[in-house]
Design a protein around this motif. Sequence first.
Motif, PDB file in Angstrom:
ATOM      1  N   ILE A  52      41.886  36.086  38.049  1.00  0.00           N
ATOM      2  CA  ILE A  52      41.761  34.806  38.739  1.00  0.00           C
ATOM      3  C   ILE A  52      42.648  33.734  38.118  1.00  0.00           C
ATOM      4  N   TYR A  53      43.169  34.005  36.909  1.00  0.00           N
ATOM      5  CA  TYR A  53      44.064  33.062  36.248  1.00  0.00           C
ATOM      6  C   TYR A  53      45.535  33.445  36.424  1.00  0.00           C
ATOM      7  N   SER A 235      35.173  35.322  33.808  1.00  0.00           N
ATOM      8  CA  SER A 235      36.107  36.319  33.281  1.00  0.00           C
ATOM      9  C   SER A 235      37.262  36.501  34.265  1.00  0.00           C
ATOM     10  N   PRO A 236      38.431  36.957  33.794  1.00  0.00           N
ATOM     11  CA  PRO A 236      39.586  37.112  34.679  1.00  0.00           C
ATOM     12  C   PRO A 236      39.334  38.031  35.865  1.00  0.00           C
ATOM     13  N   ASP A 237      38.473  39.045  35.699  1.00  0.00           N
ATOM     14  CA  ASP A 237      38.196  39.958  36.810  1.00  0.00           C
ATOM     15  C   ASP A 237      37.110  39.433  37.744  1.00  0.00           C
ATOM     16  N   ALA A 256      28.088  37.797  37.765  1.00  0.00           N
ATOM     17  CA  ALA A 256      28.660  36.870  38.739  1.00  0.00           C
ATOM     18  C   ALA A 256      28.607  37.387  40.168  1.00  0.00           C
ATOM     19  N   SER A 257      27.933  38.519  40.403  1.00  0.00           N
ATOM     20  CA  SER A 257      28.017  39.157  41.718  1.00  0.00           C
ATOM     21  C   SER A 257      26.943  38.736  42.706  1.00  0.00           C
ATOM     22  N   GLY A 258      25.800  38.219  42.228  1.00  0.00           N
ATOM     23  CA  GLY A 258      24.702  37.934  43.144  1.00  0.00           C
ATOM     24  C   GLY A 258      24.330  36.480  43.225  1.00  0.00           C
ATOM     25  N   THR A 283      43.877  37.518  28.350  1.00  0.00           N
ATOM     26  CA  THR A 283      43.373  38.704  27.672  1.00  0.00           C
ATOM     27  C   THR A 283      42.271  38.371  26.663  1.00  0.00           C
ATOM     28  N   ARG A 284      42.219  37.107  26.220  1.00  0.00           N
ATOM     29  CA  ARG A 284      41.260  36.710  25.192  1.00  0.00           C
ATOM     30  C   ARG A 284      40.523  35.435  25.608  1.00  0.00           C
TER      31      ARG A 284
END
Length: 380
Positions: A52-53, A235-237, A256-258, A283-284
């Motif tokens: 997402i970044y 998080s990036p994913d 973060a899914s629900g 990455t960090r």
Amino acid sequence: MRAAALLLAGGLLIGGLPGSLATSSAKPPASTTAKRPTPKPTAPRPTGPLNIYAHARAGMFSPAVKGALTRVYVPNGKDNTVSVIDPHTFKVLWTFKVDKEPQHVVPSHDLKRLWVASDQGRQSLTPIDPATSRPGQAVPTLDPYNLYFTPDGRHAVVVAENEQKLDFVDPHTIKPQFSLKVPCKGINHMDFSPSGQSVLAACEFSGDLLHIDFAGRKVMGSLHIGGMPQDVKLSPDGQVYYVADMMANGVYLIDASGPVPKKLGFIATGKGAHGLYPSRDATRLFISNRGEGSVSVLDFATRKLIAKWKIPGGGSPDMGSVSPDGKQLWLSGRYSDVVYVFDTRSGKVLKIIKVGKGPHGLTYFPQPGRYSLGHTDNYR
């Protein structure tokens, strides 16, 4: 975050500052740029699920920041000033007065100005022109502890911590649009879902997390974790929210899914875990431990800690920004009246810069990214 001390002991004029407020030791240069037209808000394109970044990597500057001076802005909450630093020389160039207890300096969604959020006394948002680093006329605003922007740019979200609500306002004029009351105390920090339709918000005084549907203007779910939750970062994913908890001394991992927040785990990082900042390559995650003078480094791929950087002699690292090239991490020293500059490769403290009293939500600007979602370092 004001309560943390208990733990540890119409149109907008972007012009000069009225003479009665000026306290600078060096006079900033006069603006030679014309007033920018207000752009029409447009909805951003999705960046995809992998990172997402992806649009905020080193060097990926928007045309909107052309002409902006490279500066670090430090709100000093205990002397009601903002220090302006040249990050190339590490020198404080000048300091100017704002309304009482400035909490954060926040880049606007369109990257055309910055806002200083002062939530005591008169309470206001003070604009700064990034082409000159000069403040304009403060706009009276109720209880602006923090400021965010919806991804489509249609709304600025004033985080009214003491009022227990979110005030949605016009992002350019700050005129009220609508408000959303929240069922918790001390709402302060948040981050957006991958779709941008909702946020996970932390409520520091009641120890709650809220999943708020901005599109539907409602709270979808909540989770009581206790403690004192602070900064929130996705998080990036897009799978996990990281939530720093200053009382639990670490970060919670939240699904973060629900619609209802669910706790997936907890990682102890250090005393007074507070600010969260992704590295420029995503990455960090850098985690400031305000109560022990350190920064913990988490690997996003493994969700494990890989390093801890300690400030020689201790300190109180709080909020800040990663430099545009990703080589430095700038953090305010909340109870030390300084700014720390870390080398993000070695963890070494490169510089400690004296500023005003009670420095808080530091911002390094300009930054890569198409637009700002608010707070001090949240770009997409």
